[in-house]
Design a protein around this motif. Structure first.
Motif, short mmCIF file in Angstrom:
data_model
loop_
_atom_site.label_atom_id
_atom_site.label_comp_id
_atom_site.label_asym_id
_atom_site.label_seq_id
_atom_site.Cartn_x
_atom_site.Cartn_y
_atom_site.Cartn_z
N MET A 211 36.71 41.77 54.12
CA MET A 211 35.43 41.64 53.68
C MET A 211 35.57 42.37 52.44
O MET A 211 35.28 41.90 51.46
CB MET A 211 34.81 42.56 54.29
N ILE A 212 37.19 43.31 52.36
CA ILE A 212 36.87 44.26 50.99
C ILE A 212 37.58 42.92 49.99
O ILE A 212 37.48 43.39 48.45
CB ILE A 212 37.43 45.77 51.05
N MET A 213 38.63 42.20 50.50
CA MET A 213 39.51 41.62 49.35
C MET A 213 38.54 40.73 48.58
O MET A 213 38.37 41.10 47.56
CB MET A 213 40.63 40.87 50.02
N LYS A 214 37.49 40.42 49.47
CA LYS A 214 36.35 39.29 48.49
C LYS A 214 36.03 40.29 47.32
O LYS A 214 35.19 39.26 46.10
CB LYS A 214 34.98 38.95 49.65
N GLN A 215 35.53 42.23 47.31
CA GLN A 215 34.78 42.53 46.47
C GLN A 215 35.48 42.91 45.00
O GLN A 215 35.27 44.11 44.54
CB GLN A 215 34.39 43.37 46.76
N LEU A 216 36.88 42.52 45.58
CA LEU A 216 38.18 43.44 44.35
C LEU A 216 38.45 42.59 43.00
O LEU A 216 38.64 41.80 43.48
CB LEU A 216 39.30 44.00 45.33
N ALA A 217 38.77 42.90 42.38
CA ALA A 217 39.25 42.29 41.16
C ALA A 217 40.50 41.88 40.83
O ALA A 217 41.20 40.92 40.97
CB ALA A 217 38.45 42.77 39.89
N ILE A 218 41.45 43.11 41.37
CA ILE A 218 42.62 43.26 42.44
C ILE A 218 42.59 43.43 43.14
O ILE A 218 42.63 44.51 44.21
CB ILE A 218 43.33 45.03 41.21
N LYS A 219 43.08 42.38 43.77
CA LYS A 219 43.04 42.28 45.43
C LYS A 219 44.20 42.49 46.11
O LYS A 219 45.16 41.47 46.44
CB LYS A 219 42.80 40.57 45.62
N ARG A 220 44.09 43.63 46.13
CA ARG A 220 45.70 44.42 47.60
C ARG A 220 44.61 45.85 47.48
O ARG A 220 43.56 46.45 46.84
CB ARG A 220 46.89 44.80 46.77
N ALA A 221 45.30 46.90 48.64
CA ALA A 221 44.67 48.14 48.67
C ALA A 221 45.78 48.29 47.05
O ALA A 221 46.48 48.56 46.71
CB ALA A 221 45.29 48.51 50.38
N GLY A 222 45.32 49.53 46.68
CA GLY A 222 46.00 50.83 46.14
C GLY A 222 47.32 51.77 46.73
O GLY A 222 47.10 51.98 47.92
N THR A 223 47.56 52.22 45.87
CA THR A 223 48.19 53.30 46.50
C THR A 223 48.03 54.63 46.29
O THR A 223 47.80 55.19 44.85
CB THR A 223 50.25 53.01 45.64
N SER A 224 48.99 55.13 46.52
CA SER A 224 48.87 57.00 46.60
C SER A 224 49.45 57.22 45.36
O SER A 224 48.73 58.27 45.02
CB SER A 224 49.33 57.75 47.62
N GLU A 225 50.86 56.51 44.56
CA GLU A 225 50.94 57.48 43.71
C GLU A 225 50.51 57.29 42.40
O GLU A 225 49.89 57.38 41.82
CB GLU A 225 52.35 56.41 43.46
N GLU A 226 49.71 55.82 42.43
CA GLU A 226 48.65 55.31 41.10
C GLU A 226 47.57 56.26 40.80
O GLU A 226 46.88 56.89 40.36
CB GLU A 226 47.89 54.32 41.38
#
Length: 255
Positions: A211-226
């Motif tokens: 469900m989340i991936m459908k709403q993301l432009a960048i289709k991945r989870a982010g990292t804590s380093e970002e």
């Protein structure tokens, strides 16, 4: 222009809550790499000791001070011990957060409500107040509050958590406006889905992730380093004309 000096935190002292793992520790590690002396804080001293040693093994300057930020009586000692160690506080990162409930907002107990608001909002307010005498003496003071995209638009099942993060955004703007004359900048970061222990229930659930991936432009989870890299921008002179800002790092979820 010497970009290495723009992003340098050399000579600065940073206090970071919720920093024994995840986003908090990544911020601490990046700050230390940029030259800051860092104090990481969370509830358990043994966990902090291990992570502080990890920083020192890389040649960084860092210490751990245990504190339950939900207990207001413990906060003065956290600030006092930080100043005793390193002489001042130039950067405060309010990252500690809690969310003990998931479900309809009307099923949230008053006990859970109080716990969420104490840790996520009241502690940030009180630490800002306690750090103010030190921040105002700094040549480049910065406060960074780690909010959430839930603070911009409420997240399903995270009602009071979202309320607390919205309050933290408002608190950020209030302090930014009032502390401008003291040359203290105050900004907020609103992470989206970041792959940490805190959000494990989300990124390990295939249905939720789909469900989340459908709403993301960048289709991945982010990292804590970002998130840590964005925090470095807000802590350094690179953002010297930036205050009261609310910065999303969410892969485009809130577009």
């Amino acid at each position: 222009m010497d970009l290495s000096s723009v992003f340098s935190l050399e000579g600065k002292v940073a206090l970071i809550t919720g920093a024994s793992k995840g986003i908090g520790f990544s911020i601490a590690e990046i700050f230390a790499a940029a030259g800051a002396k860092v104090v990481i804080s969370s509830r358990k001293q043994d966990a902090l000791d291990g992570m502080a040693e990890k920083l020192r093994s890389k040649g960084y300057v860092g210490s751990g001070i245990a504190c339950n930020v939900g207990n207001m009586d413990e906060l003065p000692a956290l600030v006092e011990k930080t100043v005793a160690l390193y002489g001042t506080i130039d950067i405060l990162v309010n990252n500690a957060a809690t969310n003990p409930v998931f479900g309809p907002v009307h099923e949230t107990s008053l006990e859970a409500f109080d716990k969420i608001m104490n840790v996520n909002v009241k502690a940030a307010f009180e630490l800002c107040r306690l750090c103010y005498p030190h921040l105002r003496k700094s040549s480049g003071a910065s406060v960074i509050n780690i909010s959430s995209i839930g603070g911009i638009s409420p997240e399903h099942g995270l009602g009071i958590y979202s309320v607390s993060k919205a309050a933290l955004i408002s608190l950020t703007k209030v302090f930014a406006k009032e502390w401008g004359d003291s040359k203290i900048r105050v900004n907020a970061i609103c992470p989206g889905l970041i792959q940490t222990k805190f959000s494990e229930a989300l990124w390990t659930n295939e249905k939720i992730m789909s469900m989340i991936m459908k709403q993301l432009a960048i289709k991945r989870a982010g990292t804590s380093e970002e998130i840590g890299a964005m925090a470095l921008f807000l802590a350094s002179s690179a953002s010297s004309y930036t205050t009261g800002g609310v910065f999303t790092a969410d892969g485009g979820f809130t577009i």
